[in-house]
Design an enzyme around this catalytic site. Structure first.
Site, PDB file in Angstrom:
ATOM      1  N   HIS A 110      16.858   7.588  40.969  1.00 60.41           N
ATOM      2  CA  HIS A 110      17.862   6.536  40.142  1.00 60.41           C
ATOM      3  C   HIS A 110      19.361   7.206  40.410  1.00 60.41           C
ATOM      4  CE1 HIS A 110      14.461   6.312  36.692  1.00 60.41           C
ATOM      5  NE2 HIS A 110      14.796   5.128  37.668  1.00 60.41           N
ATOM      6  N   MET A 160      24.258   6.745  21.377  1.00 58.75           N
ATOM      7  CA  MET A 160      25.102   5.662  20.858  1.00 58.75           C
ATOM      8  C   MET A 160      24.493   6.057  18.834  1.00 58.75           C
ATOM      9  SD  MET A 160      21.880   2.963  20.573  1.00 58.75           S
ATOM     10  CE  MET A 160      21.728   1.927  22.719  1.00 58.75           C
ATOM     11  N   PRO A 206      28.976   5.748  27.021  1.00 57.20           N
ATOM     12  CA  PRO A 206      29.137   4.279  27.358  1.00 57.20           C
ATOM     13  C   PRO A 206      28.141   3.638  25.897  1.00 57.20           C
ATOM     14  CG  PRO A 206      27.530   5.149  29.222  1.00 57.20           C
ATOM     15  CD  PRO A 206      28.125   6.493  28.727  1.00 57.20           C
ATOM     16  N   GLY A 207      26.764   4.429  25.968  1.00 55.89           N
ATOM     17  CA  GLY A 207      26.149   3.464  24.889  1.00 55.89           C
ATOM     18  C   GLY A 207      26.671   3.659  23.577  1.00 55.89           C
TER      19      GLY A 207
END
Length: 578
Positions: free
Chosen positions: A222, A495, A557-558
Site C-alpha cells: 500500500h 484513536m 490521524p485516527g
C-alpha cells in the site's frame, strides 16, 4: 498536491468498474448483486467441497479476483482502493457459498488490521447463523528482522496459499485438513519487496517520495515504508541484498535457505516495472539461489499482487516438498494463474547449441421521531469530519496510503445521506446500532470496522437506560470491544489514545448529580491533549507500526479524528443549552 493521472471513469467508481470489467471478459466469473463480490459462475459444482473466499482492498490486481476458478478461489470480496471490504459483503459471500451447498468455508485473509477485523466480524456473524467457517491469516513479509506486535504483513505469498487451498478443496479435503495444510505452508514462506517509485491512489498524489538515485527495500503493498533506503545498484546486487536479508539468521521472519532446500519462487511485478526489468531480476534470482545450492522446483514470473503503478518487484520463496509442489501443479481455471511447466527449473539445460549455418531463409432501519438535538449533533459531526478531510489525509501520509481523511469523509457523507432520507431511531441503542451498520457498510477500512465495533458494543448499556452514567458505560464498552478485536491499547498511537483519555474523565458521570456538560468538556480537553501527544509515541498497532518512530513526527490521524468528533458532540450540546 499533484494528483496522478489514472484511466478511470470516476475515482469513487474505479473499484466497481475494474471488477465489472474482469467479469465482463470472463464468463466463468459472476458478480453478486448489490455487493462488490465476484464468484464462480458454476457455484453448483462446489456442493460437497470446501468453499474458499478471499479479498481485500482493490489496487492489487490481478489479486484477488483473477484467482477465482476451479482449483483456486470460489469467490472474492473487494474493497475500495487499498481499503478493506465491507463486512456485509463478506457475509453475503459466505451466505452465497453456504447456500450453494459447500462443505464449509475458509476465509484466506492477508494480515492487515482492517482485513482481519472485517473478515473476522463477518465470520462471527456467519457462525451465529450456523455456517461452518474458518479463517487463515497469511503474513509472509520478511522485511522486519524483529517481530512486530501487528505481525508480518500479508503479501504476494498469499497467492500461493490460494493455489494450495484450491487444489486441496478440489481433491475433496475437509475444512480442517485445508486449514492445517495451508497454515503449515504459510509458515514456510517469505516475501520481500523493493521499489523504485511510489504508487498513487486514484484521486490522490504519490504515497511517498524517492530520490532519483534511491530505492526502498521491504516496503508494503500500500506504499508503507520499508526497512531502509539504498542507492541504486545493478540488479544482481539488489537481488543478492534481498535474498541475504530474507535468509539472515538474525531475521525473525527468515526463510531457511539451506543448501539442498527446494523452493517455489515467485517474481512479482508490483505494477509499474517493465517486463524487461522483471526478466533481468528473474535471471538474477535464479542464479543467486542456485549458487547457494537451493533447488528451484517451480518459478512464477509476472504480475500476481500489485500496488497499482508502483515500479518494483517482490520475491516470494516457499519451501516445498514434492507433495506441496504437486498442489502447485494441480490444474486450475483461474485466469491469472500462469500456465506453469510441471518440471523443475533447476537441473535442466537452458541453452540449445546453435545449428550449423545453412542456406539463408481482466436491515431495515427502525424508525421514529428522534430528538432534533440528535440530528443537529450528527450534522455537526459530519461537517467537522468533512472539513478535516485534507488535514487527516496529510497526517496519514506519514504512515501509509494517506486516506484517513477520505475514509472519514466517506462516513460523513453516508450519515448525511441517511439523515436526509430516513427518520432517526428513537432509542439511543437503536441509533448507535444503526450507525454501526451504516459505517460498517459505507466507511470501509479498519476505521469502519473499529467505529462499527465501538458503536455496536456501546449500544448494549443503552438498551435499558440512557442517562449520563449509561453513556459513560457505553463509551467504556465500546473501547473494550475495540481493544479486544483490534489488538491495540492506549499508548499504541491510535484513536484509542483519545478515546481512553476521554473515558477516564467521563467516569465522573457515574456520580449522582453529575453535570454532563462540564464533565464532557473536560473529557474533550483530555482527548485533544492525548491526540497531540501521539506524535511522540512509537506506533504499536496498525500500518504505522511498520514505520520508524523517527518518521512519525505528526499526531496520529485516527486520534485527531476521534477527538474532533467528541469536540463536535460537545459543541452541539452547548449550542442547544445556551
Amino acid at each position: 498536491m499533484q494528483v496522478s493521472k489514472k484511466l478511470v471513469n470516476s475515482v469513487p467508481g474505479s473499484a466497481d468498474d475494474a471488477l465489472a470489467g474482469l467479469v465482463a471478459c470472463n464468463p466463468d466469473i459472476q458478480l453478486l448483486q448489490g455487493h462488490r463480490v465476484a464468484l464462480r459462475s458454476d457455484l453448483e459444482n462446489i456442493r460437497g467441497r470446501v468453499a474458499l473466499l478471499s479479498g481485500g482492498g482493490s489496487g492489487h490486481e490481478p489479486a484477488h479476483a483473477g484467482y477465482i476458478g476451479k482449483g483456486m478461489l470460489t469467490g472474492v470480496v473487494a474493497g475500495a482502493v487499498f481499503t478493506s471490504p465491507a463486512v456485509g459483503s463478506i457475509l453475503a459471500a459466505i451466505r452465497a457459498v453456504t447456500q450453494a451447498g459447500s462443505a464449509g468455508t475458509l476465509l484466506i485473509v492477508k494480515n492487515y488490521t482492517g482485513d482481519r477485523l472485517n473478515f473476522g466480524l463477518a465470520l462471527e456473524q456467519a457462525r451465529a447463523e450456523g455456517a461452518d467457517v474458518q479463517m487463515v491469516v497469511v503474513g509472509d513479509d520478511s522485511a522486519f528482522t524483529t517481530q512486530k506486535k501487528a505481525g508480518r504483513r500479508g503479501l504476494c505469498g498469499t497467492v500461493l496459499i490460494h493455489k494450495v487451498a484450491g487444489a486441496l478443496s478440489e481433491a475433496g479435503a475437509s475444512l480442517e485438513e485445508i486449514v492445517r495444510r495451508v497454515t503449515a505452508a504459510a509458515g514456510a514462506m517469505g516475501t520481500l519487496g523493493v521499489s523504485l517509485s511510489p504508487c498513487s491512489v486514484p484521486g490522490s498524489g504519490p504515497t511517498f517520495q524517492l530520490a532519483q538515485d534511491e530505492l526502498e527495500l521491504g516496503l508494503g503493498i500500500h506504499g508503507e515504508a520499508g526497512v531502509r533506503r539504498m542507492k541504486m545498484v545493478p540488479a544482481d546486487e539488489i537481488v543478492k541484498t534481498m535474498l541475504d536479508h530474507m535468509s539472515s539468521p538474525s531475521n525473525a521472519s527468515r526463510v531457511a535457505l539451506e543448501p539442498g532446500a527446494s523452493v517455489v519462487l515467485v517474481l512479482n511485478n508490483l505494477g509499474g516495472l517493465s517486463f524487461l526489468e522483471l526478466g533481468v531480476v528473474a535471471g538474477a534470482a535464479v542464479r543467486c539461489l542456485e549458487d547457494r545450492g537451493v533447488r528451484i522446483a517451480r518459478a512464477l514470473v509476472g504480475a500476481f499482487m500489485t500496488a497499482l503503478e508502483m515500479a518494483g518487484v517482490s520475491l516470494t520463496l516457499l519451501l516445498a516438498d514434492d507433495e506441496l509442489v504437486g498442489l502447485i501443479d494441480a490444474k486450475t481455471t483461474a485466469v491469472a494463474w500462469p500456465n506453469l511447466a510441471r518440471v523443475p527449473v533447476t537441473g535442466r539445460s537452458r541453452v540449445l547449441a546453435a545449428p550449423e549455418e545453412g542456406p539463408t531463409v481482466e436491515e431495515p432501519v427502525p424508525a421514529g421521531a428522534a430528538s432534533p438535538q440528535v440530528r443537529l449533533i450528527l450534522e455537526r459531526v459530519c461537517s467537522t469530519l468533512l472539513g478535516l478531510q485534507e488535514e487527516l489525509n496529510e497526517l496519514d501520509r506519514a504512515a501509509g496510503d494517506g486516506d484517513c481523511g477520505s475514509t472519514h469523509a466517506r462516513a460523513a457523507r453516508a450519515i448525511q445521506e441517511w439523515l436526509n432520507s430516513s427518520p432517526l431511531p428513537t432509542r439511543p441503542s437503536q441509533l448507535l446500532s444503526t450507525l454501526a451498520r451504516l459505517l460498517l457498510e459505507k466507511m470501509g477500512g479498519s476505521s469502519g470496522a473499529l467505529y462499527g465495533l465501538f458503536l455496536t458494543a456501546a449500544a448494549q448499556p443503552l438498551q435499558s437506560r440512557s442517562n449520563p452514567a449509561a453513556w459513560a458505560a457505553a463509551v467504556e464498552a465500546g473501547i473494550e470491544a475495540m481493544q479486544r478485536y483490534g489488538g491495540a491499547a492506549p499508548g499504541d498511537r491510535t484513536m484509542l489514545d483519545s478515546l481512553c483519555a476521554a473515558a477516564v474523565e467521563l467516569r465522573a458521570l457515574q456520580a449522582p448529580g453529575a453535570n454532563l456538560l462540564p464533565v464532557l468538556a473536560k473529557a474533550v480537553q483530555s482527548a485533544e491533549a492525548a491526540a497531540e501527544s501521539t506524535k511522540n509515541m512509537e506506533a504499536g498497532a496498525g500500518r504505522a507500526s511498520y514505520i520508524s518512530s523517527a518518521r512519525l513526527e505528526l499526531p496520529d490521524p485516527g486520534a485527531v479524528a476521534a477527538a474532533a468528533i467528541l469536540r463536535a458532540v460537545l459543541e452541539g450540546l452547548q449550542s442547544q443549552s445556551a
